[in-house]
Design an enzyme around this catalytic site. Structure first.
Site, PDB file in Angstrom:
ATOM      1  N   CYS A  70       0.816  -1.216   0.000  1.00 57.87           N
ATOM      2  CA  CYS A  70       0.000   0.000   0.000  1.00 57.87           C
ATOM      3  C   CYS A  70       0.850   1.266   0.000  1.00 57.87           C
ATOM      4  O   CYS A  70       0.548   2.247  -0.680  1.00 57.87           O
ATOM      5  CB  CYS A  70      -0.942  -0.007   1.188  1.00 57.87           C
ATOM      6  SG  CYS A  70      -0.122  -0.213   2.794  1.00 57.87           S
ATOM      7  N   HIS A 364      -1.694   0.753   7.329  1.00 53.87           N
ATOM      8  CA  HIS A 364      -2.027   0.935   5.920  1.00 53.87           C
ATOM      9  C   HIS A 364      -1.645   2.341   5.480  1.00 53.87           C
ATOM     10  O   HIS A 364      -1.516   3.257   6.307  1.00 53.87           O
ATOM     11  CB  HIS A 364      -3.539   0.718   5.745  1.00 53.87           C
ATOM     12  CG  HIS A 364      -4.008   0.615   4.325  1.00 53.87           C
ATOM     13  ND1 HIS A 364      -3.398  -0.184   3.385  1.00 53.87           N
ATOM     14  CD2 HIS A 364      -5.052   1.209   3.689  1.00 53.87           C
ATOM     15  CE1 HIS A 364      -4.051  -0.091   2.236  1.00 53.87           C
ATOM     16  NE2 HIS A 364      -5.054   0.755   2.387  1.00 53.87           N
ATOM     17  N   ASN A 385      -7.885   4.707  -2.282  1.00 55.13           N
ATOM     18  CA  ASN A 385      -7.313   3.487  -1.737  1.00 55.13           C
ATOM     19  C   ASN A 385      -6.674   2.685  -2.864  1.00 55.13           C
ATOM     20  O   ASN A 385      -6.764   3.050  -4.038  1.00 55.13           O
ATOM     21  CB  ASN A 385      -8.393   2.667  -1.015  1.00 55.13           C
ATOM     22  CG  ASN A 385      -7.817   1.770   0.066  1.00 55.13           C
ATOM     23  OD1 ASN A 385      -6.619   1.547   0.130  1.00 55.13           O
ATOM     24  ND2 ASN A 385      -8.683   1.247   0.919  1.00 55.13           N
TER      25      ASN A 385
END
Length: 440
Positions: A70, A364, A385
């Site tokens: 991520c 994250h 995202n």
């Protein structure tokens, strides 16, 4: 310690539970649909309207799939957004796999060097334990990506596409983990047997060659040069017969990566606001720049993030995404799951307590791409995202102000938005934290 659960205590528990008839209804609901679904606040969806009066133009979201990359996806979002606006290519994407290849190779070397430096410490030492606990994961931070980009350049996604192994890193992690631990044991033995630096370095080179082979098999052979051929949304072509990854970075991107700094919010008694921190033995590259963090109040992180988005620049941010979130609906709300109301309990703790006692951590990285302001104050944020278009609004999440306060820990900000006092703070010598610290 003599207190134990006995039959009388159990009988009292049972009696107390059955005194309220609503408990039976709630028990059935939780058993059938689960805790979070039962406790979900139905008002949240209507409050998190996915419209915003300040947005940075961005394209389709990317998909990290079953990997922990991520931080790399979010970092490259900043670069590809610049390219997309400058060259009119809304859905342009850079290859995350390309930088991930070098990240895993660099992390192996970083691990070996740390093992050599700590070889004289006992295996029970906490630092040694920390090194062997996570020798080469696919997680990381903004600075990791910055160092990789500057050293290796970037390529479009078509020049180094995803593979089965890059999209699902569990098998690679398993193989590389046992290789590194086995090699780490050998390096400790070589140092403790007083082998020469030449002998140890030669063995490290052999070990890295094996790691390189596993990376190539898993992710592909990184291109030394590639053909640049990109069609713009206005039907023009961007073409180069041959260009290297570093040339591509230099010629087509103007973003100055070194102008960005990590601003954290760690409201703990052990960490002062206005101080610079770094974490010992935490990095991905020998010779890379040490990750440092300026600790500031959450209100300041919010102000800086909004200023940067007003300047048409996205914001990389580290967060605890598993808290008060709904993946498929793309909701991030401080009041999404009303657990306390469901069970009649009190689970509230401060943000600092959450960090101190391992309830919270940075799990994250995502990208802020918009905000909605009412009378100058934010009530919701637009979040890009990297979980694909099937989640949220085609991959975009909506976050409320309360969730930002509680679950955002780290934002990456261009230094031009910092105050004069904050720029002075950056000149401090960093306070070194242990590898197992809560912000590591």
């Amino acid at each position: 310690m003599t207190k134990e659960i006995n039959s009388k205590i159990l009988a009292d528990f049972h009696k107390n539970l059955n005194q309220d008839a609503s408990n039976n209804i709630l028990k059935n609901a939780v058993a059938q649909v689960g805790i979070f679904q039962t406790a979900q606040n139905s008002d949240v969806k209507s409050k998190l309207n996915p419209t915003f009066n300040i947005t940075v133009p961005t394209g389709k979201v990317s998909n990290q799939k079953r990997s922990g990359r991520c931080w790399l996806f979010s970092s490259l979002t900043n670069l590809r957004t610049e390219f997309a606006m400058k060259y009119d290519v809304a859905d342009f994407e850079l290859s995350q796999n390309y930088l991930s290849f070098f990240d895993r190779l660099e992390k192996a070397n970083y691990f070996y060097q740390n093992i050599i430096e700590t070889a004289n410490l006992p295996v029970t030492d906490r630092k040694v334990n920390a090194l062997f606990s996570r020798p080469n994961g696919d997680g990381g931070y903004w600075q990791y990506a910055t160092d990789l980009i500057k050293k290796y350049g970037v390529v479009p996604d078509y020049a180094f596409p995803e593979t089965a192994a890059s999209s699902n890193t569990a098998e690679f992690d398993s193989v590389i983990g046992i290789m590194l631990r086995k090699n780490g044991i050998e390096l400790r033995e070589l140092v403790n047997d007083n082998k020469s630096e030449t002998v140890i370095n030669e063995r490290v080179d052999e070990m890295l060659s094996e790691i390189y082979k596993v990376c190539v098999y898993s992710f592909g052979q990184p291109p030394k040069e590639f053909e640049l051929s990109i069609g713009t949304d206005s039907k023009k072509m961007i073409e180069e017969a041959s260009i290297t990854p570093k040339e591509f970075l230099k010629q087509y991107f103007t973003m100055k990566l070194d102008d960005y700094v990590d601003i954290i919010n760690a409201p703990q008694d052990s960490k002062e606001f206005g101080k610079i921190y770094t974490v010992e033995a935490t990095g991905n590259m020998v010779g890379g720049q040490k990750t440092t963090y300026l600790n500031l109040p959450i209100e300041r992180l919010k102000e800086l993030s909004i200023a940067q988005m007003k300047g048409n620049d996205t914001v990389w941010f580290g967060n605890d995404v598993g808290k008060q979130s709904h993946r498929t609906k793309g909701l991030l709300s401080g009041d999404l799951h009303q657990i306390d109301q469901l069970f009649g309990i009190d689970t509230k703790m401060s943000k600092g307590e959450g960090l101190d006692y391992k309830q919270s951590e940075i799990t994250h990285a995502m990208t802020l791409t918009g905000v909605n302001l009412i009378n100058g104050q934010p009530n919701r944020f637009k979040v890009e995202n990297s979980w694909g278009e099937a989640n949220g609004e085609k991959g975009y999440f909506t976050m409320d102000d309360q969730w930002f306060d509680r679950n955002v820990y780290d934002v990456v900000i261009n230094k031009k938005y910092l105050s004069a006092d904050e720029l002075e703070m950056l000149k401090q010598e960093p306070i070194v934290l242990a590898p197992w610290d809560s912000i590591a």
